[in-house]
Design an enzyme around this catalytic site. Structure first.
Site, mmCIF file in Angstrom:
data_model
loop_
_atom_site.group_PDB
_atom_site.id
_atom_site.type_symbol
_atom_site.label_atom_id
_atom_site.label_comp_id
_atom_site.label_asym_id
_atom_site.label_seq_id
_atom_site.Cartn_x
_atom_site.Cartn_y
_atom_site.Cartn_z
ATOM 1 N N LEU A 10 -11.838 0.466 -1.328
ATOM 2 C CA LEU A 10 -12.859 0.871 -2.858
ATOM 3 C C LEU A 10 -11.351 0.596 -3.832
ATOM 4 O O LEU A 10 -10.509 1.444 -3.370
ATOM 5 C CB LEU A 10 -13.728 2.110 -2.518
ATOM 6 C CG LEU A 10 -14.166 2.493 -1.350
ATOM 7 C CD1 LEU A 10 -14.872 4.022 -1.049
ATOM 8 C CD2 LEU A 10 -15.083 1.451 -1.010
ATOM 9 N N GLY A 13 -12.437 2.305 -9.392
ATOM 10 C CA GLY A 13 -12.408 2.701 -10.446
ATOM 11 C C GLY A 13 -11.280 3.084 -10.821
ATOM 12 O O GLY A 13 -10.052 1.948 -10.711
ATOM 13 N N ARG A 17 -6.780 9.425 -14.189
ATOM 14 C CA ARG A 17 -5.909 10.840 -14.230
ATOM 15 C C ARG A 17 -4.543 9.975 -14.427
ATOM 16 O O ARG A 17 -3.135 10.209 -14.201
ATOM 17 C CB ARG A 17 -5.756 11.609 -12.960
ATOM 18 C CG ARG A 17 -7.199 12.510 -13.274
ATOM 19 C CD ARG A 17 -7.298 13.096 -11.520
ATOM 20 N NE ARG A 17 -8.611 11.963 -10.716
ATOM 21 C CZ ARG A 17 -9.029 12.411 -9.558
ATOM 22 N NH1 ARG A 17 -8.723 13.597 -9.086
ATOM 23 N NH2 ARG A 17 -9.424 11.365 -9.601
ATOM 24 N N THR A 80 -18.173 6.892 -4.680
ATOM 25 C CA THR A 80 -17.416 5.907 -3.826
ATOM 26 C C THR A 80 -18.875 5.534 -2.996
ATOM 27 O O THR A 80 -18.263 4.570 -2.208
ATOM 28 C CB THR A 80 -16.243 6.752 -2.542
ATOM 29 O OG1 THR A 80 -17.375 8.189 -2.648
ATOM 30 C CG2 THR A 80 -15.137 7.260 -2.974
ATOM 31 N N ASN A 229 -3.834 9.881 -7.396
ATOM 32 C CA ASN A 229 -4.575 9.996 -8.930
ATOM 33 C C ASN A 229 -4.150 9.828 -9.589
ATOM 34 O O ASN A 229 -4.259 10.166 -10.625
ATOM 35 C CB ASN A 229 -5.155 11.178 -8.188
ATOM 36 C CG ASN A 229 -6.082 11.218 -7.269
ATOM 37 O OD1 ASN A 229 -6.818 10.005 -6.962
ATOM 38 N ND2 ASN A 229 -6.452 12.292 -6.219
ATOM 39 N N ASN A 387 27.525 -25.985 -20.564
ATOM 40 C CA ASN A 387 26.148 -27.002 -20.195
ATOM 41 C C ASN A 387 25.472 -26.707 -20.796
ATOM 42 O O ASN A 387 24.321 -27.736 -20.386
ATOM 43 C CB ASN A 387 25.366 -25.789 -18.746
ATOM 44 C CG ASN A 387 25.386 -24.526 -18.888
ATOM 45 O OD1 ASN A 387 25.604 -24.208 -19.746
ATOM 46 N ND2 ASN A 387 23.861 -23.587 -18.028
ATOM 47 N N ARG A 441 45.148 -29.654 -24.573
ATOM 48 C CA ARG A 441 45.209 -28.653 -26.264
ATOM 49 C C ARG A 441 45.899 -29.452 -26.844
ATOM 50 O O ARG A 441 46.711 -29.983 -26.968
ATOM 51 C CB ARG A 441 44.980 -27.593 -25.393
ATOM 52 C CG ARG A 441 46.395 -27.399 -24.155
ATOM 53 C CD ARG A 441 47.534 -26.007 -23.442
ATOM 54 N NE ARG A 441 48.154 -26.746 -22.280
ATOM 55 C CZ ARG A 441 48.848 -25.851 -21.828
ATOM 56 N NH1 ARG A 441 47.899 -25.453 -20.934
ATOM 57 N NH2 ARG A 441 50.017 -25.992 -21.137
HETATM 58 C C1 UD1 Z 1 -11.825 10.749 -2.471
HETATM 59 C C2 UD1 Z 1 -13.217 11.607 -1.509
HETATM 60 C C3 UD1 Z 1 -12.470 12.807 -1.067
HETATM 61 C C4 UD1 Z 1 -10.888 12.543 0.189
HETATM 62 C C5 UD1 Z 1 -10.018 11.618 -1.409
HETATM 63 C C6 UD1 Z 1 -8.933 11.113 -0.189
HETATM 64 C C7 UD1 Z 1 -15.384 10.712 -2.430
HETATM 65 C C8 UD1 Z 1 -16.400 10.938 -3.076
HETATM 66 N N1 UD1 Z 1 -14.701 11.918 -1.860
HETATM 67 O O1 UD1 Z 1 -11.797 11.549 -3.817
HETATM 68 O O2 UD1 Z 1 -12.999 13.561 0.226
HETATM 69 O O3 UD1 Z 1 -10.620 13.755 0.260
HETATM 70 O O4 UD1 Z 1 -10.996 10.499 -2.055
HETATM 71 O O5 UD1 Z 1 -7.938 10.524 -1.699
HETATM 72 O O6 UD1 Z 1 -15.654 10.292 -1.821
HETATM 73 N N2 UD1 Z 1 -13.962 3.444 -6.129
HETATM 74 C C9 UD1 Z 1 -14.816 3.047 -6.142
HETATM 75 N N3 UD1 Z 1 -15.339 3.029 -6.580
HETATM 76 C C10 UD1 Z 1 -16.261 3.914 -7.433
HETATM 77 C C11 UD1 Z 1 -15.311 5.371 -6.712
HETATM 78 C C12 UD1 Z 1 -14.717 5.243 -6.251
HETATM 79 O O7 UD1 Z 1 -14.173 2.348 -5.663
HETATM 80 O O8 UD1 Z 1 -17.426 4.319 -7.912
HETATM 81 C C13 UD1 Z 1 -12.788 3.741 -5.025
HETATM 82 C C14 UD1 Z 1 -11.500 4.283 -6.199
HETATM 83 O O9 UD1 Z 1 -10.728 3.406 -6.843
HETATM 84 C C15 UD1 Z 1 -10.544 4.757 -5.010
HETATM 85 C C16 UD1 Z 1 -11.165 5.585 -4.084
HETATM 86 O O10 UD1 Z 1 -12.547 4.849 -4.703
HETATM 87 O O11 UD1 Z 1 -9.537 3.953 -4.730
HETATM 88 C C17 UD1 Z 1 -11.277 6.634 -4.059
HETATM 89 O O12 UD1 Z 1 -11.722 7.370 -5.670
HETATM 90 P P1 UD1 Z 1 -11.019 8.498 -6.023
HETATM 91 O O13 UD1 Z 1 -12.263 8.597 -7.288
HETATM 92 O O14 UD1 Z 1 -9.996 8.495 -6.147
HETATM 93 O O15 UD1 Z 1 -11.936 9.327 -5.229
HETATM 94 P P2 UD1 Z 1 -11.119 11.031 -4.872
HETATM 95 O O16 UD1 Z 1 -11.527 12.003 -6.155
HETATM 96 O O17 UD1 Z 1 -9.601 10.567 -5.027
HETATM 97 CA CA CA Z 2 -8.728 9.444 -4.795
#
Ligand code: UD1
Ligand code: CA
Length: 464
Positions: A10, A13, A17, A80, A229, A387, A441
């Protein structure tokens, strides 16, 4: 060892932050984008190309990863769980386990994910989530267990009660799902929570309600779970990754005088009994031989350094250096240079796109650009390879055993034949034949008594 059928990463995002123009997973840890580590890990646990969910600044990620992954495009980042729904077409027709990992957790090791997969296979679980116990669980989803110790659900920090926030066992964001039962619960996800997002974590609870077997596998090393994050997390991950890399080299027989101040990227190879002082930065595909000494403060990028060579406070880029050679302090070896064995490259020497034969000496204040220098050559202090004519670069050849005096300009294109000598201060524009001496020279002229006469003249002018 059973592998999983597919890995979903995934990475859609924004990473708000991070406060950055770059997508979060493209920020670097020990020289490589965060996503690089996750993709490599995925490749080790599955035979099929990982599916990467991209969205925010997708193009940048695609450009970097190219054909190494398959892509699912999530145009709106609704959580996610939603991200996994977008990837569904890639796995809905297959059976077996799918591993889902967040693209922002570069420290997770493939062996840990493999243990999670094995745990799922052996216990015939339909879903397993990876957990870790942290001293400071702030920000992570918490693992809520029932009286029997089984997983009840995962609660996000923002949805958690005071009491739940005190739980130190966190959700890592790496899961192993039995694809078919997983798909039916994915369809039931809603976004009824503090962030209005479709949480993948809720699937665990839904599967449990559905009667599927859901479990937790706890990682032995809590350092692996760090999800990046913020820039503070980025620096933490950098430090942990560095420690991991440095430990590996020390275990393989490399001495690091101060591992906290030695910066080695993951693909660097170092021979045993090499000693590395602090402040060295080794990048890319650099290969260091055995029994080398890297004194403080050098940077080497994609370079090969032969056995027993010593380098001090120098920069070496895309070049190759032989055995038992010494470089520096303060040498600058630019791309395309090939330096032989037992060569001496001294202080304030710059070498660019040039080859230097074995046993040659370039001890100080010299520029060698676009040339080839033979064996046993001596370039005196302040030799300049001229050069560049303002339009084009030309090559200079200095053959074996030539001796170039101090402050000589070799104006390209020009050749100095074997064994030739060039007098200090010469500007050489024509070929110097074998074993001959070139002097180019102005001849020295001494005007005896000139100073005395000049002083008298000045004095006379002053009297007037
Ligand atoms: C998530 C978990 C949390 C865990 C934490 C660990 C969920 C709801 N929560 O939270 O339980 O403790 O990771 O690091 O899953 N992403 C997408 N599409 C979206 C949203 C996110 O691809 O719509 C990707 C982001 O790019 C990222 C990953 O999913 O790489 C995690 O997303 P993030 O928003 O960082 O989740 P956390 O709040 O950290
Ligand atoms: Ca995260």
């Amino acid at each position: 060892m059973s592998k999983c059928a597919v890995v979903v990463i995934l990475a859609a995002g924004e990473g708000t932050r991070m406060k950055s123009k770059k997508p979060k997973v493209m920020h670097k840890v020990c020289g490589y984008p965060i996503i690089e580590y996750v993709v490599r890990t995925a490749a080790e646990i599955s035979e099929s190309l990982p599916v990467t969910v991209v969205g925010h600044k997708a193009e940048e990620i695609r450009q970097y990863l190219g054909q190494r992954v398959r892509y699912a495009y999530q145009s709106q980042q609704l959580g996610t769980g939603h991200a996994v729904m977008i990837a569904q077409p890639f796995f809905e027709k297959i059976d077996g386990y799918a591993v889902v990992v967040a693209g922002d957790t570069p420290l997770i090791r493939s062996c840990t994910l493999q243990q999670m997969i094995n745990y799922a296979y052996e216990g015939r679980y339909d879903a397993v989530t990876l957990s870790a116990v942290l001293d400071d669980p702030t920000g992570y989803g918490r693992i809520i267990r029932n009286e029997a110790g089984d997983l009840e659900r995962v609660v996000e920090q923002k949805d958690a009660t005071e009491e739940q926030r005190r739980i130190k066992e966190v959700n890592v964001s790496a899961y192993c799902f039995n694809i078919q039962p997983f798909l039916s619960s994915l369809a039931k996800l809603d976004n009824n929570n503090a962030q209005g997002e479709y949480y993948l974590t809720d699937v665990l609870h839904i599967m449990k309600e559905q009667g599927n077997k859901v479990g937790v596998f706890t990682a032995g090393d809590p350092d692996e779970v760090l999800g990046i994050n913020t820039r503070v997390h980025l620096a933490e991950a950098e430090q942990k990754m560095r420690q991991r890399i440095n430990r590996r080299h020390m275990e393989e027989g490399v001495t690091l005088i101060d591992p906290n101040n030695t910066y080695i990227e993951p693909d660097v190879v170092i021979g045993c009994d090499t000693i590395i002082y602090p402040g060295n930065v080794l990048e890319g595909k650099t290969i260091i031989g055995e029994e080398c000494i890297l004194y403080p403060n050098s940077r080497m990028v994609n370079s090969v350094i032969g056995d027993r060579t010593q380098v001090q406070a120098s920069v070496i880029l895309d070049s190759e250096i032989g055995k038992e050679t010494t470089v520096g302090p303060y040498a600058y070896i630019r791309p395309g240079s090939n330096i032989g064995d037992r060569v001496r490259i001294g202080d304030f020497v710059e070498i660019k796109n040039a080859s230097i034969g074995d046993c040659s000496k370039i001890s100080h204040l010299t520029y060698v650009g676009d040339g080839s220098v033979g064996k046993d050559v001596n370039l005196g202090c302040g030799v300049v390879f001229v050069n560049y004519d303002g339009v084009r670069k030309h090559r200079i050849v200095v053959e074996d055993k030539a001796f170039i005096g101090c402050n000589v300009n070799l104006v390209a294109p020009v050749t100095v034949r074997e064994g030739a000598y060039i007098a200090a201060g010469s500007t050489i524009t024509e070929e110097v034949p074998k074993d001959s001496l070139a002097i180019a020279r102005a001849r020295q002229e001494n005007k005896e008594g000139w100073v005395e006469k000049w002083r008298m003249k000045k004095k006379g002018e002053g009297d007037r």
